[in-house]
Motif scaffolding. Structure first.
Motif, short mmCIF file in Angstrom:
data_model
loop_
_atom_site.label_atom_id
_atom_site.label_comp_id
_atom_site.label_asym_id
_atom_site.label_seq_id
_atom_site.Cartn_x
_atom_site.Cartn_y
_atom_site.Cartn_z
N VAL A 1 1.11 -0.76 0.22
CA VAL A 1 -0.53 -0.28 0.10
C VAL A 1 1.15 1.52 -0.06
CG1 VAL A 1 -1.97 1.33 1.61
CG2 VAL A 1 -2.23 -1.39 1.03
N SER A 2 2.02 1.13 0.19
CA SER A 2 3.04 2.37 1.19
C SER A 2 3.14 2.56 -0.43
CB SER A 2 3.88 1.75 1.69
OG SER A 2 4.80 0.97 1.19
N ASP A 3 3.30 1.57 -1.59
CA ASP A 3 3.86 2.46 -2.82
C ASP A 3 2.64 2.60 -3.81
OD1 ASP A 3 6.74 1.72 -2.85
OD2 ASP A 3 6.34 -0.29 -2.65
N VAL A 4 1.51 3.13 -2.64
CA VAL A 4 0.28 3.49 -4.34
C VAL A 4 0.32 5.20 -3.77
CG1 VAL A 4 -2.33 3.94 -4.17
CG2 VAL A 4 -0.56 1.22 -4.14
N VAL A 5 0.87 6.10 -4.16
CA VAL A 5 1.42 7.30 -3.65
C VAL A 5 0.12 8.84 -4.56
CG1 VAL A 5 2.74 9.50 -3.00
CG2 VAL A 5 3.71 6.92 -2.86
N ALA A 6 -1.40 8.75 -2.92
CA ALA A 6 -1.37 10.33 -3.61
C ALA A 6 -1.08 11.56 -3.71
CB ALA A 6 -3.04 10.32 -3.41
N ASN A 7 -0.73 12.11 -5.31
CA ASN A 7 -0.46 13.38 -5.34
C ASN A 7 -1.09 14.49 -6.34
OD1 ASN A 7 2.24 14.60 -5.66
ND2 ASN A 7 2.79 14.26 -7.56
N PRO A 8 -2.60 14.36 -5.32
CA PRO A 8 -2.61 15.38 -6.08
C PRO A 8 -2.40 16.84 -6.67
CG PRO A 8 -3.34 15.64 -4.24
CD PRO A 8 -2.18 14.36 -4.35
N LEU A 9 -3.63 17.86 -7.11
CA LEU A 9 -3.40 18.70 -7.20
C LEU A 9 -3.03 19.88 -6.56
CD1 LEU A 9 -5.78 19.57 -10.81
CD2 LEU A 9 -2.60 19.46 -10.07
N LYS A 10 -2.35 20.67 -5.97
CA LYS A 10 -2.60 21.73 -4.86
C LYS A 10 -3.99 22.38 -4.73
CE LYS A 10 2.03 22.35 -5.86
NZ LYS A 10 3.72 22.94 -6.62
N SER A 11 -4.37 22.87 -5.74
CA SER A 11 -5.58 23.42 -5.59
C SER A 11 -6.74 22.21 -5.92
CB SER A 11 -5.63 24.50 -6.21
OG SER A 11 -7.34 25.01 -6.50
N GLN A 12 -7.79 22.03 -5.15
CA GLN A 12 -9.46 21.23 -5.80
C GLN A 12 -9.81 21.92 -6.78
OE1 GLN A 12 -11.74 22.05 -2.24
NE2 GLN A 12 -12.72 21.06 -3.53
N TYR A 13 -9.82 23.40 -7.08
CA TYR A 13 -10.22 23.56 -8.26
C TYR A 13 -9.73 23.56 -9.66
CZ TYR A 13 -13.05 25.48 -4.56
OH TYR A 13 -13.66 25.45 -3.33
N ASP A 14 -8.44 23.44 -9.59
CA ASP A 14 -7.88 23.29 -10.72
C ASP A 14 -7.92 21.67 -11.39
OD1 ASP A 14 -5.99 25.75 -10.32
OD2 ASP A 14 -4.38 24.57 -9.36
N TRP A 15 -7.01 22.10 -12.76
CA TRP A 15 -6.86 21.32 -13.93
C TRP A 15 -6.01 20.81 -13.85
CZ3 TRP A 15 -10.14 17.30 -13.89
CH2 TRP A 15 -11.80 17.37 -13.13
N ALA A 16 -5.29 21.25 -13.68
CA ALA A 16 -3.41 21.16 -14.21
C ALA A 16 -2.00 21.83 -13.97
CB ALA A 16 -3.48 21.79 -15.92
N GLY A 17 -1.15 21.47 -13.45
CA GLY A 17 -0.06 21.61 -13.09
C GLY A 17 0.48 20.86 -11.99
N ASP A 18 1.55 21.08 -11.28
CA ASP A 18 1.91 19.54 -10.14
C ASP A 18 1.14 19.35 -9.43
OD1 ASP A 18 4.47 19.97 -12.38
OD2 ASP A 18 5.67 21.22 -10.78
N GLY A 19 2.08 17.79 -9.05
CA GLY A 19 0.57 17.49 -7.91
C GLY A 19 2.02 18.33 -6.80
N ALA A 20 1.18 18.19 -5.56
CA ALA A 20 0.96 18.48 -4.11
C ALA A 20 2.99 17.53 -3.84
CB ALA A 20 0.52 17.58 -2.59
N ASN A 21 3.38 17.03 -4.01
CA ASN A 21 4.75 16.60 -3.92
C ASN A 21 5.82 16.48 -4.64
OD1 ASN A 21 3.11 14.74 -1.28
ND2 ASN A 21 2.82 12.98 -3.14
#
Ligand SMILES: *[C@@H]1O[C@H](CO)[C@@H](O)[C@H](O)[C@H]1NC(C)=O
Ligand SMILES: *[C@@H]1O[C@H](CO)[C@@H](O)[C@H](O)[C@H]1NC(C)=O
Ligand SMILES: *[C@@H]1O[C@H](CO)[C@@H](O)[C@H](O)[C@H]1NC(C)=O
Ligand SMILES: *[C@@H]1O[C@H](CO)[C@@H](O)[C@H](O)[C@H]1NC(C)=O
Ligand SMILES: *[C@@H]1O[C@H](CO)[C@@H](O)[C@H](O)[C@H]1NC(C)=O
Ligand SMILES: *[C@@H]1O[C@H](CO)[C@@H](O)[C@H](O)[C@H]1NC(C)=O
Ligand SMILES: *[C@@H]1O[C@H](CO)[C@@H](O)[C@H](O)[C@H]1NC(C)=O
Ligand SMILES: *[C@@H]1O[C@H](CO)[C@@H](O)[C@H](O)[C@H]1NC(C)=O
Ligand SMILES: *[C@@H]1O[C@H](CO)[C@@H](O)[C@H](O)[C@H]1NC(C)=O
Ligand SMILES: *[C@@H]1O[C@H](CO)[C@@H](O)[C@H](O)[C@H]1NC(C)=O
Length: 371
Positions: free
Chosen positions: A78-98
């Motif tokens: 499970v530790s090799d499954v990593v969520a890396n969402p966008l920094k803002s929930q309103y964005d659709w593009a850009g780098d992930g939080a990590n």
């Protein structure tokens, strides 16, 4: 002489026979001419923690080298499954939080493992009742050689639909995707589908490790069609699965020089932006739910066409794709995690019948009074 009661009755009958729909898409979603009654939609660009998403089960298992059919075994954690969402929930593009590409990251860890098991990542849908459907994954595979990135539907080892990316196969002139239907023939060949009729190495006209693309397969009783960015790659008409199963996204290596190769020399990441499935259910309870909510199949908006993705969902704001579950009124009575609306509809139908009964009573009373 007194037209009131009869016109009230007529109105009443008209009201009952006019059975408009309660919510958009209540009869299902259409892909080409096929109708599917169920959906699963996951937006990994905005999902902060996959273990809270009840649609998915991150996998935790080990497989010995012998059972993995390679020089190395596998360790899905499970530790090799990593969520890396966008920094803002309103964005659709850009780098992930990590940092790096946003989306769900599936890691294969680099280096030679001490215990002979290569650390890998896999997530599977909780639902196992998917029987025919159109399944789409927006993803970017690794460019680090030595892994297999797999988007597949699975029932058992001889009923399986795969789109597999072998990172060791990519070079300047070759960017293949392996399209496979596992079958009894591939079982006889030691689970090597290479020499069966349902294995195709398809060259893509883009490099899958350089950007996000939509990979898709449409599985109907007669054929499995494979697509990339809405372009048909191949159609297979034999070894079509007939049992219900689930969707899996997997990134792994067992060091087999004829397939995944590896292990990779450094951490390798497959990033998933979204998974969408429009499918039928083998579950009698879900079939019954559908017949209850699908009242007027031919009414406008009772069925909704699934929008075609014809360009790469490449991570820019204008290329993001459509989710029924983000609309207010298009997934009523579906089970999608985080959808705007889950159940509703039957109450409306009951109140409609209630109004009709009331009108009937009223017209009877008026009729009696007029006698
Ligand atoms: C839901 O969809 C139905 C059918 O199109 C429509 O009549 C109703 O007004 C919609 N409700 C909302 C809240 O949008
Ligand atoms: C899915 O189920 C619905 C409802 O039973 C049916 O009308 C439809 O034809 C099925 N779709 C496929 C592709 O079998
Ligand atoms: C994700 O959610 C689970 C369950 O709520 C929690 O145990 C876990 O710590 C969370 N993980 C992260 C990375 O926030
Ligand atoms: C994964 O499986 C191992 C071995 O069965 C177990 O010890 C560990 O607690 C599990 N981890 C998670 C996160 O479920
Ligand atoms: C599997 O990988 C996890 C995470 O890297 C690690 O904690 C665990 O010890 C590994 N298990 C085995 C049997 O190698
Ligand atoms: C998969 O399931 C089918 C249908 O139940 C069965 O005939 C076949 O033997 C199974 N294959 C394996 C590898 O278990
Ligand atoms: C690229 O890979 C293909 C297929 O493996 C191989 O035939 C070809 O020689 C390779 N080209 C280069 C430039 O390495
Ligand atoms: C409902 O029908 C209208 C008219 O055909 C169409 O423009 C609209 O996109 C439909 N809505 C959905 C959710 O399919
Ligand atoms: C976004 O991507 C699409 C598809 O690749 C492309 O047509 C469009 O020009 C891009 N837009 C921007 C602002 O980069
Ligand atoms: C769908 O509607 C039925 C009533 O017809 C209800 O029993 C069921 O719980 C609903 N399912 C969901 C997922 O909302």
């Amino acid at each position: 002489m007194f037209p009131v009661p009869s016109s009230l009755l007529t109105l009443c009958i008209t009201f009952l026979s006019f059975r408009s729909i309660q919510a958009d898409c209540e009869c299902g979603y259409t892909v080409n001419s096929a109708l599917y009654t169920e959906l699963i939609e996951t937006d990994f660009l905005h999902l902060a923690n996959i273990t809270t998403d009840t649609d998915w089960q991150p996998q935790n298992y080990t497989v010995t080298p012998a059972l993995a059919r390679g020089p190395y075994g596998k360790n899905a954690s499970v530790s090799d499954v990593v969520a890396n969402p966008l920094k803002s929930q309103y964005d659709w593009a850009g780098d992930g939080a990590n940092g790096g590409d946003a989306g769900l990251q599936l890691f294969v860890r680099g280096g030679v493992p001490q215990d002979g098991l290569i650390p890998m990542a896999e997530v599977a849908t909780a639902r196992v009742d998917m029987l025919y459907g159109s399944f789409r994954a927006g993803m970017k595979v690794t460019g680090t050689p030595g892994t297999c990135g797999a988007f597949f539907w699975y029932f058992n080892d001889t009923q399986e639909i795969d789109m597999e990316f072998l990172s060791a196969e990519f070079n300047a002139t070759s960017q293949p995707v392996n399209l496979v239907l596992q079958s009894p023939d591939s079982e006889e060949a030691g689970f090597n589908a290479a020499n069966t009729g349902t294995f195709q190495v398809h060259q893509l006209n883009f490099t899958p490790s350089e950007g996000f693309h939509e990979y898709r397969f449409d599985w109907s009783p007669n054929a499995v069609e494979f697509y990339a960015d809405g372009v048909l790659l191949d159609t297979m008409t034999s070894a079509i699965p007939t049992a219900p199963g689930h969707i899996t996204l997997s990134h792994w290596s067992n060091g087999d020089p004829t397939w995944s190769a590896g292990p990779p020399t450094e951490d390798a990441i497959l990033t998933v932006q979204y998974l969408k499935g429009y499918f039928n259910s083998s579950d009698p309870a879900r079939q019954q739910d559908w017949s209850k909510r699908c009242i007027s199949p031919s009414a406008v908006n009772a069925t909704c066409p699934v929008p075609e993705v014809t360009q790469a969902p490449n991570g820019n704001a204008s290329a993001h794709t459509f989710f029924f579950s983000m609309q207010a009124n298009e997934t009523v009575n579906q089970t999608v995690f985080g959808s705007k609306q889950k159940s509703q509809g039957i109450a409306l139908e009951l109140s409609r019948t209630g109004i009709a009964v009331l009108m009937l009573t009223l017209s009877s009373v008026v009729w009696i009074l007029l006698q």
